[in-house]
Design a protein around this motif. Structure first.
Motif, PDB file in Angstrom:
ATOM      1  N   UNK A 681       0.854  -1.182   0.000  1.00  0.00           N
ATOM      2  CA  UNK A 681       0.000   0.000   0.000  1.00  0.00           C
ATOM      3  C   UNK A 681       0.896   1.241   0.000  1.00  0.00           C
ATOM      4  N   UNK A 682       0.385   2.287  -0.621  1.00  0.00           N
ATOM      5  CA  UNK A 682       1.136   3.544  -0.583  1.00  0.00           C
ATOM      6  C   UNK A 682       0.176   4.717  -0.450  1.00  0.00           C
ATOM      7  N   UNK A 683       0.734   5.816   0.028  1.00  0.00           N
ATOM      8  CA  UNK A 683      -0.024   7.051   0.233  1.00  0.00           C
ATOM      9  C   UNK A 683       0.750   8.195  -0.387  1.00  0.00           C
ATOM     10  N   UNK A 684       0.044   9.003  -1.158  1.00  0.00           N
ATOM     11  CA  UNK A 684       0.633  10.209  -1.731  1.00  0.00           C
ATOM     12  C   UNK A 684      -0.339  11.354  -1.520  1.00  0.00           C
ATOM     13  N   UNK A 685       0.150  12.457  -0.977  1.00  0.00           N
ATOM     14  CA  UNK A 685      -0.724  13.596  -0.755  1.00  0.00           C
ATOM     15  C   UNK A 685       0.030  14.895  -1.016  1.00  0.00           C
ATOM     16  N   UNK A 686      -0.704  15.860  -1.606  1.00  0.00           N
ATOM     17  CA  UNK A 686      -0.179  17.205  -1.816  1.00  0.00           C
ATOM     18  C   UNK A 686      -1.185  18.203  -1.253  1.00  0.00           C
ATOM     19  N   UNK A 687      -0.680  19.162  -0.500  1.00  0.00           N
ATOM     20  CA  UNK A 687      -1.512  20.197   0.099  1.00  0.00           C
ATOM     21  C   UNK A 687      -0.990  21.558  -0.349  1.00  0.00           C
ATOM     22  N   UNK A 688      -1.883  22.364  -0.918  1.00  0.00           N
ATOM     23  CA  UNK A 688      -1.525  23.703  -1.376  1.00  0.00           C
ATOM     24  C   UNK A 688      -2.215  24.742  -0.504  1.00  0.00           C
ATOM     25  N   UNK A 689      -1.439  25.705  -0.025  1.00  0.00           N
ATOM     26  CA  UNK A 689      -1.956  26.752   0.841  1.00  0.00           C
ATOM     27  C   UNK A 689      -1.701  28.113   0.192  1.00  0.00           C
ATOM     28  N   UNK A 690      -2.701  29.002   0.280  1.00  0.00           N
ATOM     29  CA  UNK A 690      -2.611  30.341  -0.289  1.00  0.00           C
ATOM     30  C   UNK A 690      -2.664  31.367   0.835  1.00  0.00           C
TER      31      UNK A 690
END
Length: 800
Positions: A681-690
């Motif tokens: 299993x794998x997890x990939x996440x991207x979070x963009x903040x302004x």
């Protein structure tokens, strides 16, 4: 000896498919006296807030055509030399002639912005995902970093995968990039993402594309929307153990009948990679060998891409493009110390190997397409040609010294090798497209591809009385391959259903001839490749998608090269001219809610997959990386995706996958078949903040985790990466500064172990993972629509 060949259409194919993507607006531009105005800018704006949607320009007769306009309410205005027409409000639900847009000497200013710094959007189609990044923070990075942010694409330790499959075909404007994987990284990491309009992840490739490879990543380069000139310069600095630096420029020019862009970058890199190989050899004198290797690579990289579109007349146009990567100087230095202990752990002896290598290469690709529109509206014929020249040289000097347990010299083995590979690839394709009624489109085509590859090697000074490798002294290997292909396909789009269906046939014949071998290797085969994809909207927020394809992977030209490349005195990489092509079937079923949440089940079955497999030769005490066919690879599992804005300033993308990976291969020593399987299993996440009121400061935080993974005949240990990037824009987004840190905790190292039958070895791969990046980008020229327009980020757009 080649056989005569014929390829015919042998497919039965019925479709119910696809109409236009949108509607066409047309009209003309004139001054107050009714005189036509050539090369005027025509803009389509949102009715609600006057935000720029798309644009075009009038021809020399003042006539304009704007295609692919979605349903909706808009404003249309024309501008020329500082003057503007009154905004015209329209409702688009069919093709429409808007008549004359009249420009007076008075300038009409609009109150809102037309240049918007926006968030990336994800569009799901029947056979692909389209990730729109133009005018987003991602466009301020390079192409390789943009791929890392693309939904469905996983890049870890420079390995590009989609749903666990690393056999990915990379294209730019639907032109295949014919480069080895490591050189594709150099090309994309040295090219600005500011030249990208969108990235397409084609999960079910249409029949018009070659059946080669697995899924496709198509990078769509943006074109000038408005007549005029604009460009950008950028500078990117990366600091790991050593520094890496890229300087480049993007240039765009558009007139009424031509569209030209050129992208160039110059890169200077120095990379450090460390390996540790631990092997327990099983023979009459069992021993454990531990090899610690340090690799330093220096290189100068030139990347040059150019695209030119020319409208010859109302019916015909020509498209020319070129994608080039040149490394005029690339040096590699390998330093290895191998310590040997006996079965009880007592030191026995050691040896050191130093390799100095030069490995320059040049890859030049040229494409030409002629498109002619037929009398029937929407029908066209396209004829295209492609040529690639690839020239790779490798000169190695190996110096090995042997020592006893007390450090006394007991011998040496010094020798050199010189190898060269030249590949010429030529193809020509003809395509025919015609509408079937209002909702469907039919397409068909023929393709011919010819490949010639010549590899040579010479060697001097090798002492065969010393232990270790036993290389070929000299030889020439010629490889010729010819592919004939035909396809038929269709696509369609109705109110709730989108469909794509296709069938492709390819006949291949190939001959490999090693001058020191008794006979040549000859192979020919005929394969068919169906594909199907469907997207069904059950309700406003509920979508189902189903797709299937069959594809082929032919051996890479460097993997069939039978000569040997050396990593140390007892580690060798070998090609295999007897490699067979691999075929795979892939099917997936997915459900999406509200365009934000997706659950997709998939199954993949690949026969005769091939990859470099490491085997230890216990008799000769050497490690061999051999390109071999495996029996099969079977994968099945489920992906879960979340892609949404959590708050007005926080945008999140998360992909998690659970799947079983199973390889069945034949042991090189015993001939026994071995199963290597692992649930992963794998997890990939991207979070963009302004941040800030004008949204000019942004932060991206990315995290990737992989659990243990089966790959070929090895099991890869778990690893993770965490990175953060900040971007600040100035002067209406014309100047951007970016700064980031990749793999903050340095957890991206890879440990692979191989423990089966009489094999017991491991490899620890430690590249420069923790990297600091700093970038500058400045845009100039016709970057604004008009002087009286402001750049503004509208809160309402976040609801789109």
């Amino acid at each position: 000896m080649k056989k005569s060949v014929y390829v015919t259409y042998c497919f039965l194919f019925f479709v119910f498919f696809a109409g236009a993507q949108g509607y066409t607006l047309s009209g003309s531009v004139a001054d107050a006296e009714g005189n036509e105005i050539a090369f005027a800018n025509v803009l389509l704006l949102s009715e609600k807030d006057s935000v720029f949607i798309k644009g075009t320009s009038s021809d020399e007769f003042g006539v304009y055509v704007m295609a692919d306009v979605p349903k909706g309410r808009y404003l249309v205005t024309a501008s020329y030399l500082g003057n503007r027409s009154n905004p015209l409000g329209i409702i688009v639900n069919a093709d429409e002639d808007l008549g004359v847009l009249q420009i007076s000497e008075t300038t009409f200013a609009l109150n809102e912005a037309v240049v918007t710094f926006k968030n990336p959007t994800l569009e799901r189609k029947a056979d692909r995902l389209v990730f729109h990044i133009e005018n987003t923070p991602i466009s301020e990075s390079n192409m390789w970093d943009a791929l890392k942010r693309t939904p469905g694409v996983v890049i870890a330790n420079n390995e590009l995968t989609i749903k666990g499959n690393s056999d990915i075909q990379v294209m730019i404007n639907e032109r295949r990039v014919n480069l080895p994987k490591e050189d594709i990284i150099n090309l994309l990491s040295g090219t600005s993402a500011g030249s990208i309009e969108a990235i397409e992840v084609i999960t079910s490739p249409p029949a018009k594309f070659s059946a080669e490879g697995g899924m496709i990543i198509n990078i769509k380069m943006k074109k000038g929307l408005l007549a005029g000139y604009n460009g950008a310069v950028y500078n990117r600095y990366t600091q790991g153990v050593f520094a890496k630096h890229t300087l480049g420029t993007d240039q765009y020019f558009k007139s009424a009948k031509t569209d030209f862009s050129i992208n160039y970058s110059l890169g200077s890199k120095k990379d450090l990679t460390k390996y540790t190989d631990i092997t327990q050899f099983f023979d009459t004198e069992a021993a454990i060998w531990t090899a610690n290797q340090t690799n330093i690579e220096r290189q100068i990289i030139h990347n040059l891409s150019a695209f030119f579109d020319w409208e010859l007349n109302e019916k015909s146009s020509i498209s020319l493009s070129s994608i080039n990567a040149i490394n005029p100087w690339r040096s590699r230095n390998y330093n290895t110390r191998t310590d040997i202990v006996d079965a009880l752990g007592n030191p026995d002896s050691f040896f050191t190997t130093q390799i100095n290598a030069d490995a320059p290469f040049a890859n030049l690709s040229f494409y030409m397409d002629f498109i002619h529109q037929l009398k029937k509206e929407g029908a066209s014929i396209t004829v295209g040609g492609h040529y690639t020249y690839y020239d790779y040289e490798l000169d190695q000097n190996l110096d090995t010294d042997f020592f006893d347990v007390d450090g006394n010299s007991v011998g040496n083995n010094d020798f050199s090798t010189t190898s060269n590979q030249i590949i010429n690839l030529f193809s020509v394709q003809a395509d025919y497209v015609t509408p079937w009624g209002e909702k469907t489109t039919f397409e068909s085509g023929l393709r011919y591809t010819g490949i010639t590859s010549t590899s040579t090697i010479t060697q001097e000074g090798f002492d065969r009385n010393q232990p270790g490798i036993n290389p070929t002294e000299a030889g020439t290997f010629d490889y010729d391959e010819t592919i004939y292909a035909a396809y038929i396909g269709a696509k369609g789009k109705w109110e709730k259903l989108s469909l794509t269906l296709g069938l492709r046939a390819e006949y291949t014949e190939a001959t490999g001839n090693l001058d020191i071998a008794a006979t040549a290797n000859e192979i020919d085969y005929f394969e068919v490749f169906p594909n199907f994809s469907a997207l069904y909207t059950m309700a406003d927020k509920h979508d189902l998608n189903l797709y299937y394809y069959r594809r082929i992977t032919r051996p890479r030209y460097n993997s069939i090269n039978p000569f040997q490349l050396f990593q140390s005195n007892n580690v060798v990489v070998e090609g295999n001219p007897e490699l067979l092509p691999a075929t795979r079937n892939y099917v997936a079923l997915g459900y999406t809610y509200d365009k934000k949440y997706t659950l997709e089940f998939f199954y993949r079955n690949e026969q005769d997959p091939f990859t470099p497999l490491m085997f230890q030769d216990n008799d000769s005490r050497i490690l061999r990386f051999i390109n071999l066919n495996m029996e099969h690879q079977i994968s099945y599992g489920v992906d879960a995706v979340v892609n949404r804005m959590l708050t007005p300033f926080w945008d999140v993308y998360m992909l998690t996958s659970f799947y079983q990976n199973r390889f069945k291969f034949q042991d090189a020593d015993s001939g026994l078949f071995v199963d290597n399987q692992q649930f992963t299993w794998f997890l990939q996440t991207y979070n963009s903040f302004t941040f800030l009121s004008n949204k000019s400061l942004m932060a991206d935080v990315g995290f990737t985790y992989f659990s243990p993974l089966a790959i070929g005949n090895s099991v890869q240990d778990s690893y993770s990466e965490l990175g953060i990037t900040f971007r600040k824009s100035f002067w209406n987004n014309n100047f951007v500064i970016s700064m980031g840190l990749q793999d903050i905790f340095n957890q991206g190292n890879l440990l692979n172990t191989r423990q089966f039958l009489n094999q017991d070895n491991s490899t620890l791969y430690r590249p420069e993972n923790r990297l600091f990046t700093f970038g500058l980008r400045y845009k100039f020229g016709n970057t604004r629509i008009k002087d009286n327009y402001k750049s503004k980020n509208l809160e309402e757009r976040k609801r789109l």
